[in-house]
Design an enzyme around this catalytic site. Sequence first.
Site, PDB file in Angstrom:
ATOM      1  CE  LYS A 120     -22.931   2.916 -26.561  1.00 40.69           C
ATOM      2  NZ  LYS A 120     -22.168   4.116 -26.251  1.00 40.69           N
ATOM      3  CE  LYS A 202     -29.488   3.769 -22.556  1.00 40.28           C
ATOM      4  NZ  LYS A 202     -28.054   4.038 -22.478  1.00 40.28           N
ATOM      5  CE  LYS A 205     -27.394  12.036 -26.120  1.00 46.56           C
ATOM      6  NZ  LYS A 205     -26.349  11.070 -25.779  1.00 46.56           N
TER       7      LYS A 205
HETATM    8  P1  TYM Z   1     -24.761   9.626 -22.573  1.00 42.36           P
HETATM    9  O1  TYM Z   1     -24.441  10.698 -23.537  1.00 42.36           O
HETATM   10  O2  TYM Z   1     -25.218   8.310 -23.100  1.00 42.36           O
HETATM   11  O3  TYM Z   1     -25.871  10.128 -21.567  1.00 42.36           O
HETATM   12  C1  TYM Z   1     -25.731  11.338 -20.828  1.00 42.36           C
HETATM   13  C2  TYM Z   1     -26.358  11.172 -19.449  1.00 42.36           C
HETATM   14  O4  TYM Z   1     -27.739  10.841 -19.577  1.00 42.36           O
HETATM   15  C3  TYM Z   1     -28.026   9.667 -18.819  1.00 42.36           C
HETATM   16  N1  TYM Z   1     -29.052   8.895 -19.530  1.00 42.36           N
HETATM   17  C4  TYM Z   1     -30.231   8.544 -19.004  1.00 42.36           C
HETATM   18  N2  TYM Z   1     -30.765   8.758 -17.787  1.00 42.36           N
HETATM   19  C5  TYM Z   1     -32.007   8.264 -17.568  1.00 42.36           C
HETATM   20  N3  TYM Z   1     -32.719   7.575 -18.497  1.00 42.36           N
HETATM   21  C6  TYM Z   1     -32.214   7.341 -19.731  1.00 42.36           C
HETATM   22  N4  TYM Z   1     -32.931   6.687 -20.639  1.00 42.36           N
HETATM   23  C7  TYM Z   1     -30.908   7.839 -20.025  1.00 42.36           C
HETATM   24  N5  TYM Z   1     -30.128   7.792 -21.126  1.00 42.36           N
HETATM   25  C8  TYM Z   1     -28.992   8.440 -20.796  1.00 42.36           C
HETATM   26  C9  TYM Z   1     -26.706   8.908 -18.765  1.00 42.36           C
HETATM   27  O5  TYM Z   1     -26.669   8.027 -17.674  1.00 42.36           O
HETATM   28  C10 TYM Z   1     -25.717  10.038 -18.637  1.00 42.36           C
HETATM   29  O6  TYM Z   1     -25.576  10.439 -17.302  1.00 42.36           O
HETATM   30  N6  TYM Z   1     -20.314   7.809 -21.200  1.00 42.36           N
HETATM   31  C11 TYM Z   1     -21.265   8.868 -20.947  1.00 42.36           C
HETATM   32  C12 TYM Z   1     -20.658  10.252 -21.139  1.00 42.36           C
HETATM   33  C13 TYM Z   1     -19.433  10.483 -20.329  1.00 42.36           C
HETATM   34  C14 TYM Z   1     -19.368  10.730 -18.936  1.00 42.36           C
HETATM   35  C15 TYM Z   1     -17.975  10.877 -18.658  1.00 42.36           C
HETATM   36  C16 TYM Z   1     -20.325  10.841 -17.938  1.00 42.36           C
HETATM   37  C17 TYM Z   1     -18.169  10.481 -20.823  1.00 42.36           C
HETATM   38  N7  TYM Z   1     -17.294  10.727 -19.816  1.00 42.36           N
HETATM   39  C18 TYM Z   1     -17.548  11.143 -17.359  1.00 42.36           C
HETATM   40  C19 TYM Z   1     -19.860  11.102 -16.639  1.00 42.36           C
HETATM   41  C20 TYM Z   1     -18.500  11.246 -16.359  1.00 42.36           C
HETATM   42  C21 TYM Z   1     -22.416   8.729 -21.930  1.00 42.36           C
HETATM   43  O7  TYM Z   1     -22.278   8.157 -22.971  1.00 42.36           O
HETATM   44  O8  TYM Z   1     -23.541   9.398 -21.564  1.00 42.36           O
END
Ligand code: TYM
Length: 338
Positions: A120, A202, A205
């Site tokens: 990032k 990957k 969004k």
């Molecule tokens: P975020 O918003 O990027 O993504 C949400 C969830 O989706 C999964 N994910 C994917 N899985 C498979 N293939 C992909 N291409 C893909 N892109 C995203 C992510 O692994 C995630 O599980 N930091 C986290 C949010 C968060 C969080 C937490 C998660 C904040 N606090 C505490 C768990 C526990 C995030 O940015 O996810």
Amino acid sequence: MEETEKAERKKVILSGIQPTGVFTLGNYIGAVKNWGKMQDEYHCAYFIADLHSLTIRQDPAALRRQSLDAFALLLACGIDPEKSLVFIQSHVPTHSELSWVLSCYTQFGELSRMTQFKDKSARHADNVNAGLFTYPALMAADILLYQADMVPVGDDQRQHLEFTRDIATRFNNLYGSTFKLPEAYIPKAGARVMSLQEPTKKMSKSDENQNAFITILDEPNVIINKFKRAVTDSEKEVRFSEGKDGINNLMTIYSVFTGKTMEQIEAEFEGKGYGDFKLAVGEVVVEEPREVRENFKRYIADKAYLEQVYRAGAEKAAAISARTMTKVKKKVGLLASL
Ligand code: TYM
């Protein structure tokens, strides 16, 4: 056994998602789809990680709208507020509070090694802010506040989970048992859904290329067309093997939606071209988003209901997380106010 005793033994599941756009097929397969399935068996808590989104510059009005959309989308994907605790991260002040304390027990070196920080900060070189750097401490706070046993996430969050365990262990060693050590729950298939346009990257969004990702609100014809345009390779065989990133990704998606193994998929498409295969992938994917889209329309039209659910969620989350926060404050030597 008494019903309450049984309930007390249930494991705690917690996870979050950022409101930076409509959930992609990656978010859905890698995380959200599994969240719904866990609700009957465990105590689940799911939240919209809006504080994490501030690490990248956001348009305030858009962020507000997207946070409400993401909350409605969570319900539309089958998260039931009668069964699970659902809330918005910024509504629960203990998250920021514990994050600060944990950041004082986190070393510069370990945060510098985080691959997401490196990625990032390279992508947003003009805004490498302190929040982006300490992002994992906030995520650890999210998890540890609720004494979560398991955290269902995609593969990209693995390192953050390891960090959370490290920091929890460090704190427990210093002050005695305070935090439960959480485990990452990463699905075997679909933990890393790749971009349809650059299959070594990957699916995200926030990708600028709309054809690179499918969202859970895309219409069937949009989904089919995006799959038709998916980048593959110059061969003709539907076969799961090294170097065939595009095909491997499509086969994984097909497998998640049909339950078929890679061998079964290879047999099914033997002698058929990529065109037929891509169309078939699109066709198996469209059904679930159709349902989610209909649910979403219903929820987003009822702002009063959404407000009621997130208010109740915040209140409950505040009460649960306060127990851990009070313990932490006492242990580190902060003078009690009451
Ligand atoms: P975020 O918003 O990027 O993504 C949400 C969830 O989706 C999964 N994910 C994917 N899985 C498979 N293939 C992909 N291409 C893909 N892109 C995203 C992510 O692994 C995630 O599980 N930091 C986290 C949010 C968060 C969080 C937490 C998660 C904040 N606090 C505490 C768990 C526990 C995030 O940015 O996810």
